[in-house]
Write a protein that holds these residues in place. Structure first.
Motif, PDB file in Angstrom:
ATOM      1  N   ARG A   5      37.652  18.239  43.522  1.00 29.82           N
ATOM      2  CA  ARG A   5      36.408  18.655  44.146  1.00 29.82           C
ATOM      3  C   ARG A   5      36.599  19.557  45.341  1.00 29.82           C
ATOM      4  NH1 ARG A   5      31.312  15.959  44.566  1.00 29.82           N
ATOM      5  NH2 ARG A   5      31.698  16.538  46.721  1.00 29.82           N
ATOM      6  N   TYR A   6      37.825  19.591  45.853  1.00 28.52           N
ATOM      7  CA  TYR A   6      37.963  20.260  47.138  1.00 28.52           C
ATOM      8  C   TYR A   6      37.604  21.736  47.068  1.00 28.52           C
ATOM      9  CZ  TYR A   6      39.481  21.853  51.585  1.00 28.52           C
ATOM     10  OH  TYR A   6      39.477  22.436  52.819  1.00 28.52           O
ATOM     11  N   LEU A  38      23.661  30.936  56.202  1.00 30.74           N
ATOM     12  CA  LEU A  38      23.288  30.814  57.613  1.00 30.74           C
ATOM     13  C   LEU A  38      23.426  32.164  58.315  1.00 30.74           C
ATOM     14  CD1 LEU A  38      24.941  27.415  58.629  1.00 30.74           C
ATOM     15  CD2 LEU A  38      22.664  27.850  57.742  1.00 30.74           C
ATOM     16  N   ILE A  96      27.273  28.280  52.109  1.00 24.90           N
ATOM     17  CA  ILE A  96      26.216  27.943  53.070  1.00 24.90           C
ATOM     18  C   ILE A  96      26.426  28.690  54.376  1.00 24.90           C
ATOM     19  CG2 ILE A  96      25.240  26.053  54.431  1.00 24.90           C
ATOM     20  CD1 ILE A  96      25.153  24.475  51.953  1.00 24.90           C
ATOM     21  N   SER A  97      27.678  28.825  54.791  1.00 26.72           N
ATOM     22  CA  SER A  97      27.936  29.624  55.990  1.00 26.72           C
ATOM     23  C   SER A  97      27.406  31.037  55.796  1.00 26.72           C
ATOM     24  CB  SER A  97      29.430  29.688  56.278  1.00 26.72           C
ATOM     25  OG  SER A  97      29.946  28.402  56.432  1.00 26.72           O
ATOM     26  N   PHE A 112      40.365  13.057  42.921  1.00 26.10           N
ATOM     27  CA  PHE A 112      39.020  13.544  43.221  1.00 26.10           C
ATOM     28  C   PHE A 112      39.073  14.677  44.223  1.00 26.10           C
ATOM     29  CE2 PHE A 112      37.148   9.792  41.267  1.00 26.10           C
ATOM     30  CZ  PHE A 112      36.031  10.354  40.713  1.00 26.10           C
ATOM     31  N   THR A 113      39.931  14.469  45.227  1.00 24.97           N
ATOM     32  CA  THR A 113      39.995  15.461  46.284  1.00 24.97           C
ATOM     33  C   THR A 113      40.398  16.810  45.724  1.00 24.97           C
ATOM     34  OG1 THR A 113      40.659  13.706  47.753  1.00 24.97           O
ATOM     35  CG2 THR A 113      40.968  15.936  48.538  1.00 24.97           C
ATOM     36  N   ARG A 131      33.911  22.000  47.211  1.00 22.36           N
ATOM     37  CA  ARG A 131      33.374  21.718  48.546  1.00 22.36           C
ATOM     38  C   ARG A 131      33.597  22.902  49.470  1.00 22.36           C
ATOM     39  NH1 ARG A 131      36.612  16.803  50.359  1.00 22.36           N
ATOM     40  NH2 ARG A 131      35.617  17.304  52.330  1.00 22.36           N
ATOM     41  N   LYS A 132      34.803  23.474  49.338  1.00 27.06           N
ATOM     42  CA  LYS A 132      35.125  24.590  50.211  1.00 27.06           C
ATOM     43  C   LYS A 132      34.238  25.787  49.902  1.00 27.06           C
ATOM     44  CE  LYS A 132      39.350  26.781  51.590  1.00 27.06           C
ATOM     45  NZ  LYS A 132      40.798  26.829  51.341  1.00 27.06           N
ATOM     46  N   SER A 178      30.822  25.184  51.242  1.00 28.47           N
ATOM     47  CA  SER A 178      30.783  25.376  52.683  1.00 28.47           C
ATOM     48  C   SER A 178      30.741  26.859  53.027  1.00 28.47           C
ATOM     49  CB  SER A 178      32.007  24.717  53.323  1.00 28.47           C
ATOM     50  OG  SER A 178      31.965  24.848  54.707  1.00 28.47           O
TER      51      SER A 178
END
Lengths: 294, 329, 253
Positions: free
Chosen positions: A15-16, A30, A26-27, A11-12, A19-20, A23
Motif C-alpha cells: 500500500r505504501y 492543495l 492531495i498536496s 501490507f506496507t 499512500r505516497k 499524499s
C-alpha cells in the motif's frame, strides 16, 4: 508476533506506493487551490489596472460628471464626497472604537464585558446593507432627506466594532508589569492607560484604524439610501453627496460605454487607495502589526 | 463586575498610597472608568436598537400579512403591491449555499497549504494574497463580475455545462450569464478569505506534538494532516464555514450587480434571481409606498436575524475551539 | 560490532544557522536501553529526533552525517523518512494521543495507516500492545472513550502502546516521564526494563537517577557534543571526563 510483523510489512509495501501517491496528489490539489485564489486576485487586480489606468487623467480626477452623450468629465465630486464622509465617520468612529477597546482590555472581565465583546462581533457581522437600512430609519427619515451625515454615520457604525476589537487585542499584548510599574509610581490608572498602555501600542492601533478606514472607503451598500448620490459638487453634509463606490456602481450598471470606462477608472483609484492603506500600514508599523496578525 | 476595576479603591490602602491617591485622583479614575464603560454600553445599545428600529420600520408589513405568509408567498411585485419574500429568500439561500460548496473546500485547501504544506516564504506570500482578496471592496468584485466573469460564463462555461448536463434541471438553459450561478461564484471568492483565515487560526491552535505524533507513526504528509489537523478541527472548521455563510448571506453589491435582479424561483442555476440584500439595494431608494418600504425593512430584519444567529453560533464555536486547544497546548 | 542495531557517524544538526549537534558518533546495541543525559539545550532531544528523521520537520532545521539502521544509512538520498519512522517508534515528552480518536483507535492508528483493517487483527494487536504498555487492565472497559479522557500517566502509556503496535525494532523516548507524577513514572520505568527483551530503547532523560536505574549504557551530551558514552555503571561511578563528573555531581546544569 512474527506473523503480524510479516503482515504489516506485506501490507506496507503493497500500500505504501498508493499512500505516497495519494499524499502527493492531495498536496497537488492543495497547491492548486492556493493557485486558484491567487490567480483570481491577480485577475481582478489586473483587469482594474488594464481597463482603468488608461482612463485616469487629470480631467477625470479634477472635473465633475458630464451628462450622458457628452465626452469627458470626471469623478471629482465622488472623490471629495468619499473623503469627506470617511473623515466625518472617522471623527465619531475612531474615538468610540478605541475607547470601547480600552474598556474591554483594561476593565473587561465579567458578564457585561462579554456582552460588549459579543455585541462588537455581532455588529461587525451585520450586513452593511442592513446598517444602511438602520441609519435610514434612524437619521434619514427624521431629517426628511438623504444626507452626507447619514452616510458618514453608517460608515462610523461599520468602523466601530472593527477598531474596538483590534484595539482590545493590541492592548492585551501590553505586559501587565508595565501597568504595575506605572501604578507603583503613584500614577493614576487613567493616566497609566492613556500614557503607558495606549501610547505603547499606538503603532498597532493606527494600523487597525487605517484598515478600518480602508474597509469603509470601499463600502457601497450602506450609502445607497443614506448619502444617496449627487451629480454636483456638494460640501454641505446635510445634503445628498456622491461617493466613489456608489459612483462606480451607478456607472458600471449603466448602458453607456463612456460611463463603464469611467467606472473602471474609478475602480482603479479606489483599489489604489484601499491597497495603499493596507500595504502602507503593513510596512510602516511592522513590528506590532505583524506580531498580532500571525 | 466581581473584582473591583479600581484596585486602589479598597479599604486597606497603605499610608503611602493614601497620600498619593488624593480624592480627586480617585475621582478622575472613576470618571475615566465610567466614560469607557458608558461608551462600551452604547455599542451594545446600537445593536439592540438596530433590531428594534428595524422591527418598528417593518411593523406595517408584519401587520398586513404576518411573517409566516410573508416569507412563504412567492410573488414579489411592487407594481401590484404584492410582497412575498419567498423568491428573495430562495435566491439568498441558493447563492449562499452554492458559494459555500465552492469556497469551503478551496478555503480548507488554502489553509492546509499555507499552514502545513508550503515552505514558510511561499506560505507567507499566499497568505498575504488571500488577505488582499478580503481587502478588495465589494463593488470592485461586482464590476469585475459584470465585465469579466459574466461574459465568460455566458460565452463559454454555461453553454458547455448546458450541453453536457442540460438534462438536469439545475443546468438548464438558456445561458444568461447573470444569475444565481454567477452570484455564487463571486460570493465564493469573497468568502474564501474569511473561511481560510479562520481555519488557519483553528489549525494553528493545534499543538505541534499532535503532528509529530502522526509523523512518528509513519504517516505521510496527507495522513498527518488528516489525522492530526482535520480530525481534531471539525468543530472549528464548521464555525469557519458558518462565518463564511454569514458573510455570503448579507453580501450585497457584487451580488446585486451579477444576479440579474428578477424575483423569481426557477430551478436553473443559470436563471436570473434576486436576493434579500439585492432587493433592498435595488428598490429601497426608489420605493414610494409605505407598504413597499416596510416590506423591504422586513426583509432587512429577517436578514439581520438570520446573520445574527449564524454568526453568533459560529463565533461561539470558534471561541470555544481555539480556547480549549490553547489549554491543551 | 555485529549486533549494533544502530550506529551514528558524524551526525550534525542545525536549526537555521545554529548548530545543535556537532559530529556525534555513537553505537546502540540491540535489546539494550541507552540513556541520554545532559543539561537542557545540550542537544539530546535533537539527537533522538534525528534518529527517526523528525528533526527535519521543524521549519529551518537540517541534519547531515550517517545514521546506520540495521546497516542502512537512513540519511541516504533514496530513503523515505516515512518508512524509517515505521521502524523507529517515538514517545514524546508530553503525552499526545489524538484527541479526536478513541483509546482503541489511538492504539491501532499506525496499523490503520499501514492498511490493516481487519477487526480481528486490530483487536488482537490493540490488546497485546496495551498489555505491553501495562495499560490493558485499566482501560479494557473504556476502549471507545476518547484517548484524552485518560489521566496523564495513562495517556503516556497509551502513546507507548500506540508506538509499540506497529512493532518497531527501536523505540525513542524523549523525556517520557518529565510531565508525570512519581507513580506513573515508576510504572513507565518498569515498563522500559520489561520492553528491553523485545526491542531496543533510546531514552532522553534529565533525571540522572532514572538513567542509572534503567539504562545499560549512558551518553552524556553538553552543548551539542557527545562528551562521554559508556556503560551506565562505570559512567556514573568512574567517569572518564572531568565535565561528566562535574555534571553528575551536580556542579552545573
Amino acid at each position: 508476533m512474527s506473523s503480524l510483523r510479516g503482515q504489516i510489512r506485506d501490507f506496507t509495501h503493497l500500500r505504501y506506493k498508493r499512500r505516497k501517491l495519494l499524499s502527493l496528489f492531495i498536496s497537488f490539489l492543495l497547491s492548486l487551490s492556493a493557485l486558484a485564489a491567487a490567480s483570481c486576485l491577480i485577475s481582478v487586480f489586473g483587469y482594474v489596472i488594464w481597463k482603468g489606468l488608461p482612463h485616469v487623467n487629470l480631467d477625470f480626477l479634477l472635473s465633475l460628471p458630464k451628462p450622458v452623450g457628452e465626452t469627458g468629465g470626471g469623478m471629482f465630486n465622488a472623490f471629495l464626497g468619499t473623503l469627506l464622509m470617511v473623515f466625518l465617520g472617522s471623527v465619531v468612529g475612531i474615538p468610540w472604537g478605541i475607547l470601547t477597546g480600552v474598556y474591554l482590555s483594561e476593565y473587561g472581565r465579567g458578564k457585561f464585558a462579554f456582552l460588549v465583546r459579543f455585541s462588537a462581533d455581532m455588529l461587525a457581522s451585520v450586513p452593511s446593507i442592513v446598517v444602511g437600512l438602520f441609519i435610514y430609519v434612524l437619521i434619514v427619515k427624521p431629517m426628511r432627506g438623504f444626507s452626507a451625515l447619514a452616510g458618514a454615520a453608517s460608515l462610523a457604525l461599520i468602523m466601530i466594532p472593527i477598531i474596538a476589537r483590534n484595539t482590545e487585542e493590541l492592548l492585551k499584548l501590553v505586559p501587565n508589569h508595565l501597568r504595575e510599574a506605572g501604578l507603583a509610581l503613584g500614577i493614576p490608572r487613567w493616566k497609566v492607560i492613556l500614557r503607558i498602555v495606549l501610547r505603547g501600542s499606538l503603532g498597532g492601533i493606527t494600523t487597525g484604524v487605517m484598515l478600518a478606514i480602508a474597509r469603509v472607503a470601499g463600502e457601497t451598500a450602506p450609502l445607497l439610501f443614506t448619502a444617496l448620490n449627487n451629480r454636483f459638487l456638494n460640501l454641505n453634509p446635510t445634503q445628498p453627496m456622491a461617493s466613489l463606490p456608489v459612483q462606480i456602481y451607478t456607472y458600471a450598471i449603466a448602458p453607456f460605454d463612456e460611463w463603464n470606462q469611467q467606472a473602471w477608472a474609478g475602480a482603479f483609484v479606489l483599489v489604489i487607495f484601499v491597497f495603499v492603506l493596507n500595504l502602507g500600514t503593513r510596512w510602516l508599523v511592522k513590528p506590532t502589526a505583524l506580531g498580532t496578525r500571525d | 463586575m466581581k473584582s473591583s476595576p479600581l484596585p486602589m479603591n479598597n479599604q486597606n490602602t497603605s499610608v503611602f498610597e493614601k497620600i498619593i491617591l488624593r480624592k480627586d485622583v480617585r475621582f478622575a479614575d472613576r470618571v475615566f472608568f465610567w466614560i469607557t464603560r458608558l461608551i462600551a454600553l452604547l455599542l451594545v445599545g446600537l445593536l439592540v436598537s438596530m433590531g428594534l428600529f428595524l422591527l418598528n420600520a417593518s411593523s406595517l408589513a408584519i401587520r398586513s400579512s404576518g411573517i409566516v405568509s410573508f416569507v412563504s408567498t412567492s410573488v414579489w411585485d411592487p407594481v401590484k403591491e404584492v410582497y412575498g419574500a419567498l423568491p428573495v429568500v430562495y435566491g439568498t439561500l441558493v447563492s449562499s449555499v452554492l458559494s459555500l460548496i465552492i469556497a469551503f473546500p478551496l478555503s480548507i485547501g488554502i489553509a492546509l497549504f499555507v499552514n502545513e504544506l508550503a515552505p514558510a516564504a511561499i506560505g507567507r506570500i499566499v497568505g498575504f494574497l488571500v488577505e488582499m482578496l478580503a481587502a478588495i471592496p465589494s463593488v470592485i468584485y461586482g464590476l469585475w463580475g459584470v465585465f469579466v466573469l459574466v461574459p465568460f460564463l455566458r460565452e463559454y462555461l454555461q453553454p458547455w455545462l448546458i450541453s453536457k448536463l442540460g438534462f438536469f434541471p439545475l443546468f438548464e438553459g438558456p445561458a444568461y450569464g447573470v444569475g444565481l450561478f454567477s452570484a455564487g461564484l463571486i460570493l465564493s471568492l469573497m468568502i474564501i478569505p474569511t473561511i481560510s483565515s479562520i481555519s488557519r487560526e483553528v489549525f494553528a491552535a493545534i499543538p505541534r506534538g499532535q503532528r509529530e505524533a502522526a509523523l512518528a507513526l509513519g504517516a505521510t504528509r496527507w495522513e498527518m494532516m488528516k489525522l492530526s489537523v482535520l480530525e481534531s478541527s471539525k468543530a472549528g472548521m464548521f464555525g469557519a464555514m458558518m462565518l463564511g455563510l454569514g458573510r455570503a448571506l448579507g453580501e450585497t453589491m457584487a451580488v446585486t450587480m451579477v444576479i440579474g435582479n428578477r424575483a423569481q424561483i426557477v430551478a436553473s442555476l443559470f436563471a436570473p434571481a434576486q436576493t434579500m440584500s439585492s432587493v433592498i439595494a435595488n428598490e429601497y431608494a426608489e420605493a414610494t409606498s409605505d407598504l413597499h418600504l416596510s416590506s423591504l425593512a422586513l426583509v432587512g430584519l429577517i436578514l439581520f436575524v438570520v446573520t445574527f444567529v449564524t454568526s453568533s453560533l459560529a463565533r461561539l464555536l470558534v471561541w470555544r475551539v481555539t480556547r480549549s486547544q490553547r489549554k491543551l497546548k | 560490532m555485529p549486533d549494533d542495531i544502530l550506529s551514528v557517524e558524524g551526525l550534525c544538526a542545525w536549526f537555521g544557522e545554529h548548530q545543535a549537534l556537532k559530529s556525534i558518533d555513537l553505537n546502540v546495541a540491540s535489546h539494550s536501553v541507552t540513556a541520554l543525559i545532559g543539561p537542557s539545550g545540550c542537544g539530546k532531544s535533537t539527537f533522538v529526533r534525528c534518529l527517526n528523521r523528525l528533526h527535519e520537520e521543524v521549519p529551518g532545521a537540517s541534519a547531515s552525517g550517517k545514521v546506520l539502521l540495521q546497516g542502512k544509512n537512513i540519511y541516504d538520498a533514496n530513503v523515505d523518512p516515512v518508512l524509517i519512522r515505521r521502524k523507529v517508534g517515538m514517545v514524546f515528552q508530553k503525552p499526545n494521543p489524538f484527541p479526536a480518536l478513541s483509546v482503541f483507535d489511538n492504539v491501532v492508528a499506525g496499523l490503520k495507516l499501514a492498511g490493516i483493517r481487519r477487526k480481528s487483527v486490530l483487536k488482537e494487536v490493540a490488546e497485546k500492545s496495551l498489555r505491553q504498555a501495562a495499560l490493558w487492565e485499566e482501560v479494557k472497559d473504556k476502549l471507545d472513550k476518547a484517548g484524552t479522557s485518560l489521566s496523564g500517566g495513562q495517556q503516556q502509556r497509551l502513546c507507548i502502546a500506540r508506538a509499540l503496535a506497529v512493532e518497531p525494532p527501536i523505540l525513542l523516548m524523549d523525556e517520557p516521564t518529565s510531565a508525570l507524577d512519581p507513580i506513573s513514572t515508576a510504572k513507565i520505568e518498569e515498563l522500559v526494563v520489561q520492553l528491553k527483551k523485545d526491542i531496543t530503547i533510546i531514552m532522553v532523560t534529565h533525571n540522572m537517577q532514572q538513567a542509572a536505574r534503567i539504562s545499560d549504557r549512558t551518553a552524556f551530551f553538553l552543548l551539542g557534543e557527545l562528551i562521554e558514552f559508556g556503560d551506565t555503571s562505570s559512567l556514573f561511578t568512574v567517569p572518564k571526563e572531568k565535565k561528566t563528573e562535574q555534571y553528575i555531581t551536580g556542579k552545573f546544569g
